[in-house]
Design an enzyme around this catalytic site. Structure first.
Site, PDB file in Angstrom:
ATOM      1  N   HIS A 271       0.858  -1.187   0.000  1.00  8.28           N
ATOM      2  CA  HIS A 271       0.000   0.000   0.000  1.00  8.28           C
ATOM      3  C   HIS A 271       0.890   1.230   0.000  1.00  8.28           C
ATOM      4  CE1 HIS A 271      -3.006   2.956   1.165  1.00  8.28           C
ATOM      5  NE2 HIS A 271      -3.954   2.054   1.007  1.00  8.28           N
ATOM      6  N   GLU A 284      -7.040   5.204   1.711  1.00  6.82           N
ATOM      7  CA  GLU A 284      -7.095   5.642   0.322  1.00  6.82           C
ATOM      8  C   GLU A 284      -7.959   6.901   0.185  1.00  6.82           C
ATOM      9  OE1 GLU A 284      -5.281   4.000  -2.677  1.00  6.82           O
ATOM     10  OE2 GLU A 284      -6.748   2.410  -2.493  1.00  6.82           O
ATOM     11  N   ARG A 287      -6.279  10.441  -0.302  1.00  3.98           N
ATOM     12  CA  ARG A 287      -5.950  10.811  -1.685  1.00  3.98           C
ATOM     13  C   ARG A 287      -7.211  10.971  -2.519  1.00  3.98           C
ATOM     14  NH1 ARG A 287      -3.169   6.435  -4.080  1.00  3.98           N
ATOM     15  NH2 ARG A 287      -3.608   5.164  -2.265  1.00  3.98           N
ATOM     16  N   ARG A 308      -2.552   1.251  -6.756  1.00  8.86           N
ATOM     17  CA  ARG A 308      -1.643   1.198  -5.615  1.00  8.86           C
ATOM     18  C   ARG A 308      -0.228   0.788  -5.999  1.00  8.86           C
ATOM     19  NH1 ARG A 308      -5.619  -1.728  -1.168  1.00  8.86           N
ATOM     20  NH2 ARG A 308      -6.778   0.153  -0.581  1.00  8.86           N
ATOM     21  N   HIS A 410       0.494  -4.909   2.411  1.00  9.51           N
ATOM     22  CA  HIS A 410      -0.907  -4.635   2.732  1.00  9.51           C
ATOM     23  C   HIS A 410      -1.861  -5.789   2.438  1.00  9.51           C
ATOM     24  CE1 HIS A 410      -4.432  -2.331   3.565  1.00  9.51           C
ATOM     25  NE2 HIS A 410      -4.860  -2.333   2.321  1.00  9.51           N
ATOM     26  N   HIS A 411      -1.731  -6.425   1.286  1.00 13.94           N
ATOM     27  CA  HIS A 411      -2.717  -7.432   0.894  1.00 13.94           C
ATOM     28  C   HIS A 411      -2.032  -8.545   0.112  1.00 13.94           C
ATOM     29  CE1 HIS A 411      -7.030  -8.478   0.109  1.00 13.94           C
ATOM     30  NE2 HIS A 411      -6.499  -9.110  -0.929  1.00 13.94           N
ATOM     31  N   ARG A 450      -4.699  -5.370  -6.255  1.00 12.60           N
ATOM     32  CA  ARG A 450      -6.083  -5.152  -5.813  1.00 12.60           C
ATOM     33  C   ARG A 450      -6.414  -3.666  -5.800  1.00 12.60           C
ATOM     34  NH1 ARG A 450      -8.402  -3.625  -1.247  1.00 12.60           N
ATOM     35  NH2 ARG A 450      -6.574  -3.901   0.071  1.00 12.60           N
TER      36      ARG A 450
END
Length: 475
Positions: A271, A284, A287, A308, A410-411, A450
């Site tokens: 991220h 998010e 932004r 991202r 992050h993911h 993602r």
């Protein structure tokens, strides 16, 4: 003779009664359910509620002391197209456009069949959450989206924890059997490979076994297991993580042990906006609602609304691999999620741009020029430098704020392979009977990257589908 038989029967009954008292104390507790859900994050809670409402006897097992998992840390919101909230704001969107954005964002590595299920059903997930006490009525824009479609609570509150609180309350209202600090160590199968239940241990080390007609894996990803992260992507060694401690990938290992196929394991997302060395996520929405990014030299260097992976790459190319999110009171007043960052002491502030520049050790004249240039773009409606198509702040009024950020793990986009019915597939591509999965434990939905807002859509949508399909299988 009859007297001796009665005595033997009585002694046998006493022995059985004594054993029933002794066994739970030393472990080995065994019971049954229609459906066992492993994992109490957003996917698991959604699945448990849906399955219960469809008439199934459900047991939800969570290894941590509380429900929520990574969902409790999700900041942004839930992507859905064609909702009543978009229509009320005059936003034209469709599942087809959501599909196109998701495939493009995932670099077309995604499984298109799974993406179509996600984008066709996400609007229903918005309604599901509304019915269960988590209305996401405010619509914003996130990176990679063609139009505003990320849904969040009114006032811009962090969506994940908002959902967790509501779904937890609903589980309590429905009296669903939720067992915390219960770790599953094995998915049980019969000789034919059909899933028949689970085994595990509670916080005191007492073992348990639950026989089940179906099992739903909703254990999340492996973003907090840094050894596992590096195993699949060595470039991420040394990165901090935004993940909850429970995101260890144990559900993936449980599924592997019964023959599940894994997919996209090397696809791990960083991220772009986390606090250096801390792994604290900055939503998010900052932004999306208008903040810009500048580097240590005070210069803007990217379109802030790109995906991202691209924004992260652009930050990592800057001095010290850091950037600053710059915004003002206009954004602070409309995005409640920022309150937490102020309370945590993560925000520098100044009454003027020059004062703010001094706080973050950036050349004041350069930062003033950068912000002024962006303000002119906003007024003209064209970002000549980076083609940002959604400029919400003109920065003409203070106070002004800055948050220092850097990319963090992050993911994890990879995981257990599933089909459109959320059935877990084996190496041959066949469904493992009675085993379903939803959320970050699965792979294939998000591809190589993602989009912000698609995780909450994923967990809620596929959590519901896993429950629906599992209940169908009970017959």
């Amino acid at each position: 003779m009859k007297t001796r038989q009665v005595k033997r029967l009585t002694l046998t009954m006493i022995a059985v009664m004594m054993m029933s008292l002794i066994l739970p104390a030393c472990g080995g507790k065994s019971d049954a359910a229609d459906i066992v859900v492993i994992g109490g994050g957003g996917a698991g809670m959604s699945a448990a509620i849906e399955a219960h409402n469809l008439g199934a006897k459900v047991v939800l097992l969570e290894k941590m002391p509380m429900l929520g998992g990574n969902t409790a840390r999700a900041e942004g919101g839930l992507n859905a197209a064609g909702t009543e909230y978009q229509k009320a704001q005059g936003i034209e969107d469709s599942p087809e456009l959501h599909f196109e954005d998701t495939m493009k964002g995932g670099k077309n590595v995604n499984n298109p069949d799974l993406v179509k299920v996600l984008t066709d059903n996400a609007a229903e997930s918005i309604q599901f959450l509304k019915k269960n006490g988590a209305e996401l009525s405010e619509v914003g824009k996130a990176g990679g989206a063609s139009v505003p479609r990320i849904h969040r609570p009114e006032g811009g509150e962090a969506a994940g924890n908002f959902m967790v609180i509501a779904l937890k309350k609903k589980l309590e209202e429905l009296n669903v059997d939720v067992r915390l600090q219960h770790s599953v160590t094995e998915i049980v199968t019969d000789k034919e490979g059909n899933v028949t239940g689970v085994k595990g241990a509670d916080k005191e080390g007492k073992t348990f076994e639950i026989q089940a007609k179906a099992v739903i894996l909703a254990t999340g990803g492996f973003g907090a297991n840094l050894d596992m992260v590096v195993k699949y992507n060595s470039d991420l060694e040394g990165f901090a993580t935004t993940n909850a401690p429970g995101a260890q990938g144990d559900g993936i290992q449980l599924a592997e042990a019964v023959g599940a196929k894994l997919v996209d394991m090397k696809e791990i997302q960083i991220h772009p906006t986390t606090i250096p060395g801390e792994g604290v996520l900055i939503t998010e929405g900052v932004r999306g609602d208008g903040a810009i990014l500048v580097n240590q030299e005070g210069i803007r260097f990217t379109n802030e609304l790109l995906t991202r992976d691209v924004v992260s790459k652009n930050i990592l190319a800057q001095t010290d691999k850091i950037a600053y999110l710059i915004f003002n009171d206009e954004l602070r007043g409309t995005l409640k999620a920022t309150d937490t960052y102020f309370e945590m002491g993560l925000v520098e502030e100044g009454q003027t741009i020059a004062e703010l520049a001094g706080k973050i050790n950036v050349d004041a004249a350069v930062l003033e020029q950068t912000v002024h240039r962006y303000s002119e773009f906003k007024e003209a409606g064209v970002d000549e430098d980076f083609q940002r198509d959604d400029m919400r702040l003109d920065f003409k009024k203070g106070n002004y704020y800055a948050i220092k950020v850097t990319p963090g793990i992050h993911h994890t986009m990879g995981g257990v392979m599933i089909n459109t019915q959320a059935q877990v597939l084996n190496e041959a591509g066949n469904a493992i009977a009675n085993l379903y999965a939803a959320g970050e434990v699965t792979g294939g939905v998000h591809g190589a990257n993602r989009l912000g807002g698609n995780a909450l859509a994923d967990i809620t949508t596929f959590g519901r589908i896993a429950a629906q399909e599992a209940v169908k299988s009970l017959d």
